[in-house]
Design a protein around this motif. Structure first.
Motif, PDB file in Angstrom:
ATOM      1  N   VAL A   6      31.455  23.877  36.446  1.00  0.00           N
ATOM      2  CA  VAL A   6      32.491  23.047  36.164  1.00  0.00           C
ATOM      3  C   VAL A   6      34.022  23.562  36.693  1.00  0.00           C
ATOM      4  O   VAL A   6      34.798  23.245  36.979  1.00  0.00           O
ATOM      5  N   GLY A   7      33.908  25.053  36.355  1.00  0.00           N
ATOM      6  CA  GLY A   7      35.107  25.686  36.507  1.00  0.00           C
ATOM      7  C   GLY A   7      35.506  25.701  37.886  1.00  0.00           C
ATOM      8  O   GLY A   7      36.462  25.699  38.460  1.00  0.00           O
ATOM      9  N   HIS A   8      34.231  26.074  38.700  1.00  0.00           N
ATOM     10  CA  HIS A   8      34.221  25.873  40.388  1.00  0.00           C
ATOM     11  C   HIS A   8      34.866  24.414  40.627  1.00  0.00           C
ATOM     12  O   HIS A   8      35.729  24.325  41.631  1.00  0.00           O
ATOM     13  N   TYR A   9      34.202  23.407  39.933  1.00  0.00           N
ATOM     14  CA  TYR A   9      34.394  22.226  40.353  1.00  0.00           C
ATOM     15  C   TYR A   9      36.035  21.815  40.431  1.00  0.00           C
ATOM     16  O   TYR A   9      36.571  21.140  41.015  1.00  0.00           O
ATOM     17  N   LEU A  10      36.577  22.711  39.088  1.00  0.00           N
ATOM     18  CA  LEU A  10      38.011  22.480  38.857  1.00  0.00           C
ATOM     19  C   LEU A  10      38.795  23.534  39.638  1.00  0.00           C
ATOM     20  O   LEU A  10      40.007  23.697  39.119  1.00  0.00           O
ATOM     21  N   ASN A  11      38.264  24.029  40.795  1.00  0.00           N
ATOM     22  CA  ASN A  11      39.070  24.951  41.569  1.00  0.00           C
ATOM     23  C   ASN A  11      39.334  26.509  40.860  1.00  0.00           C
ATOM     24  O   ASN A  11      40.026  27.236  41.482  1.00  0.00           O
ATOM     25  N   LEU A  12      38.395  26.974  40.090  1.00  0.00           N
ATOM     26  CA  LEU A  12      38.621  28.234  39.820  1.00  0.00           C
ATOM     27  C   LEU A  12      37.494  29.114  40.619  1.00  0.00           C
ATOM     28  O   LEU A  12      36.412  28.767  41.048  1.00  0.00           O
ATOM     29  N   ARG A  13      37.997  30.388  41.007  1.00  0.00           N
ATOM     30  CA  ARG A  13      37.285  31.309  41.770  1.00  0.00           C
ATOM     31  C   ARG A  13      36.343  32.370  40.680  1.00  0.00           C
ATOM     32  O   ARG A  13      36.768  32.210  39.587  1.00  0.00           O
ATOM     33  N   HIS A  14      35.465  32.923  41.452  1.00  0.00           N
ATOM     34  CA  HIS A  14      34.917  34.138  40.399  1.00  0.00           C
ATOM     35  C   HIS A  14      36.016  35.142  40.253  1.00  0.00           C
ATOM     36  O   HIS A  14      36.825  35.329  40.660  1.00  0.00           O
ATOM     37  N   ILE A  15      35.767  35.512  38.746  1.00  0.00           N
ATOM     38  CA  ILE A  15      36.782  36.494  38.030  1.00  0.00           C
ATOM     39  C   ILE A  15      37.077  37.583  38.968  1.00  0.00           C
ATOM     40  O   ILE A  15      38.250  38.213  38.965  1.00  0.00           O
ATOM     41  N   TRP A  16      36.033  37.979  39.718  1.00  0.00           N
ATOM     42  CA  TRP A  16      36.499  39.148  40.778  1.00  0.00           C
ATOM     43  C   TRP A  16      36.818  39.046  41.886  1.00  0.00           C
ATOM     44  O   TRP A  16      37.075  39.797  42.977  1.00  0.00           O
ATOM     45  N   GLY A  17      37.280  37.786  42.144  1.00  0.00           N
ATOM     46  CA  GLY A  17      37.673  37.160  43.532  1.00  0.00           C
ATOM     47  C   GLY A  17      36.772  37.386  44.845  1.00  0.00           C
ATOM     48  O   GLY A  17      37.146  37.245  45.942  1.00  0.00           O
ATOM     49  N   ASP A  18      35.460  37.621  44.472  1.00  0.00           N
ATOM     50  CA  ASP A  18      34.467  37.521  45.433  1.00  0.00           C
ATOM     51  C   ASP A  18      34.690  38.683  46.643  1.00  0.00           C
ATOM     52  O   ASP A  18      34.678  38.267  47.792  1.00  0.00           O
ATOM     53  N   GLY A  19      35.255  39.650  46.269  1.00  0.00           N
ATOM     54  CA  GLY A  19      35.617  40.804  47.280  1.00  0.00           C
ATOM     55  C   GLY A  19      35.805  42.057  46.458  1.00  0.00           C
ATOM     56  O   GLY A  19      35.272  42.374  45.355  1.00  0.00           O
ATOM     57  N   ARG A  20      36.390  42.849  47.018  1.00  0.00           N
ATOM     58  CA  ARG A  20      36.729  44.198  46.175  1.00  0.00           C
ATOM     59  C   ARG A  20      37.989  44.012  45.489  1.00  0.00           C
ATOM     60  O   ARG A  20      38.481  43.237  45.062  1.00  0.00           O
ATOM     61  N   CYS A  21      38.557  45.260  44.704  1.00  0.00           N
ATOM     62  CA  CYS A  21      39.838  45.120  44.175  1.00  0.00           C
ATOM     63  C   CYS A  21      40.914  44.378  44.856  1.00  0.00           C
ATOM     64  O   CYS A  21      41.881  44.144  43.837  1.00  0.00           O
ATOM     65  N   ARG A  22      41.328  44.449  45.816  1.00  0.00           N
ATOM     66  CA  ARG A  22      42.399  43.865  46.421  1.00  0.00           C
ATOM     67  C   ARG A  22      42.317  42.492  46.776  1.00  0.00           C
ATOM     68  O   ARG A  22      43.277  41.536  47.206  1.00  0.00           O
ATOM     69  N   GLN A  23      40.955  41.947  46.501  1.00  0.00           N
ATOM     70  CA  GLN A  23      40.938  40.295  46.752  1.00  0.00           C
ATOM     71  C   GLN A  23      40.990  39.662  45.590  1.00  0.00           C
ATOM     72  O   GLN A  23      40.216  39.956  44.318  1.00  0.00           O
ATOM     73  N   ASP A  24      41.566  38.598  45.398  1.00  0.00           N
ATOM     74  CA  ASP A  24      42.039  38.179  44.142  1.00  0.00           C
ATOM     75  C   ASP A  24      41.398  36.684  43.829  1.00  0.00           C
ATOM     76  O   ASP A  24      40.848  36.015  44.799  1.00  0.00           O
ATOM     77  N   ASP A  25      41.461  36.337  42.720  1.00  0.00           N
ATOM     78  CA  ASP A  25      40.920  34.938  42.118  1.00  0.00           C
ATOM     79  C   ASP A  25      42.191  33.896  42.085  1.00  0.00           C
ATOM     80  O   ASP A  25      41.880  33.092  41.715  1.00  0.00           O
ATOM     81  N   PHE A  26      43.160  34.388  42.451  1.00  0.00           N
ATOM     82  CA  PHE A  26      44.493  33.723  42.404  1.00  0.00           C
ATOM     83  C   PHE A  26      44.872  33.209  41.058  1.00  0.00           C
ATOM     84  O   PHE A  26      45.589  32.095  40.768  1.00  0.00           O
ATOM     85  N   VAL A  27      44.637  33.756  39.932  1.00  0.00           N
ATOM     86  CA  VAL A  27      44.876  33.690  38.816  1.00  0.00           C
ATOM     87  C   VAL A  27      45.733  35.121  38.416  1.00  0.00           C
ATOM     88  O   VAL A  27      45.214  36.096  38.360  1.00  0.00           O
TER      89      VAL A  27
END
Length: 351
Positions: free
Chosen positions: A265-286
């Protein structure tokens, strides 16, 4: 005479330009000033689909997003617009200080509150079963609704386990959930996969103002997946395998505390995974969630350090066991609530 006419026309145009609605100008300028340089949609599907130690794939949402982007040429623009609107709202709420998706742990001032009040989300559950176990009980469904309400309102009993480093960031999202209906379908299909077949067979109920959750055996060891805001209405909602839904009945440890639904439901409400689905430089926009180089599994010890900062392993948007995740952050709360605001993709829940 022609020169005089042209001169008068130029003056009229200049006058009209000066009289243009100043609000319209300011809105355009605000949107133009939103930094979208770090925006991304496609992710490393293999990394996202990595299985846990007990051969379970926690979440298939990013792989599902990759598929939808490939199948729907206009989806990237829609989701870009959703993100731009989100950042514009957050920029206003912080008086333009900091970057909404800056990452790295609290570099942006906390957003001020909005005027939406408690947002209630009606939930319709579609139970699709091929055997009696999969036909989960009303008690199991109700237990999941209770968990959603506790987790999104920060009234969960384990919220006190958040370490002091992050305790001040624990957020009551002011989002609640009400069970609006349960539909049950007997179907001989034993596995449904991740191509939304269950949604085409049993379409969603009023997706503009209702959260639809399909409970069915996904297969492949997948716990669940969600559709992000901006995707097709015909497939909007969340899918969860029956043994990972709720806290009682047909549930399977260590994913038996209802946190799969909280995560999705977090995804459904526009949250990304906490690690940003990448390495250190890829963000979750939070801004207040620390950077990390990948998901955490099981129940990691505190502190777990990656990217020169302590991971927020207890966040619902990580991949830890249900018993070891127990918070959303204030930044995540602000991001979720923008989807209900004017111009947001889920305004149907408040209008």
């Amino acid at each position: 005479m022609k020169k005089v006419f042209l001169g008068m026309a130029a003056m009229a145009f200049l006058f009209a330009s000066c009289e243009q609605d100043p609000t319209e100008n300011s809105v355009d300028q605000e949107v133009a000033q939103v930094d979208m340089s770090d925006f991304y949609l496609y992710t490393d599907a293999e990394a996202d689909g990595k299985k846990t130690e007990d051969d379970k794939t926690k979440c298939y949402s990013m792989r599902n997003l990759n598929r939808l982007l490939n199948e729907n040429p206009g989806l990237h623009k829609k989701m870009y617009d959703v993100e731009q609107n989100t950042r514009s709202i957050l920029a206003k709420s912080t008086n333009g200080k900091g970057k909404p998706g800056s990452g790295g742990g609290g570099t942006t001032e906390p957003p001020v509150g909005d005027n939406l009040g408690i947002v209630n989300i009606p939930v319709v559950v579609h139970v699709i079963y091929s055997n009696s176990q999969q036909n989960i009980s009303d008690a199991q469904i109700n237990s999941q609704i209770s968990v959603l309400n506790e987790d999104f309102r920060a009234s969960n009993n384990d919220a006190g386990n958040v370490p002091s480093e992050f305790a001040g960031l624990v957020a009551d999202s002011e989002i609640s959930f009400t069970l609006a209906g349960v539909n049950r379908y007997s179907d001989s299909r034993s596995e449904w996969g991740t191509s939304d077949a269950m949604k085409y067979a049993y379409p969603p109920t009023s997706p503009s103002n209702t959260l639809n959750i399909w409970i069915c055996n996904i297969g492949g060891g997948i716990l669940g997946y969600a559709q992000f805001p901006g995707g097709p209405a015909s497939t909007d909602g969340v899918v969860i395998s029956p043994q990972y839904f709720g806290t009682t009945g047909y549930v399977s440890a260590p994913f038996n505390k209802g946190r799969t639904a909280t995560h999705e439901v977090g995804h459904y409400l526009n949250l990304r995974h906490i690690w940003g689905d990448g390495r250190c430089r890829q963000d979750d926009f939070v801004a207040d969630t620390p950077s990390s180089d990948g998901p955490n599994y099981s129940c990691p010890s505190y502190p777990t350090v990656n990217c020169r900062s302590t991971d927020m392993t207890m966040n619902y948007m990580d991949y830890t066991n249900d018993a070891c995740m127990y918070m959303f952050s204030e930044g995540q709360k602000a991001r979720m609530r923008t989807v209900f605001a004017n111009g947001g993709p889920r305004t149907g829940f408040v209008n």
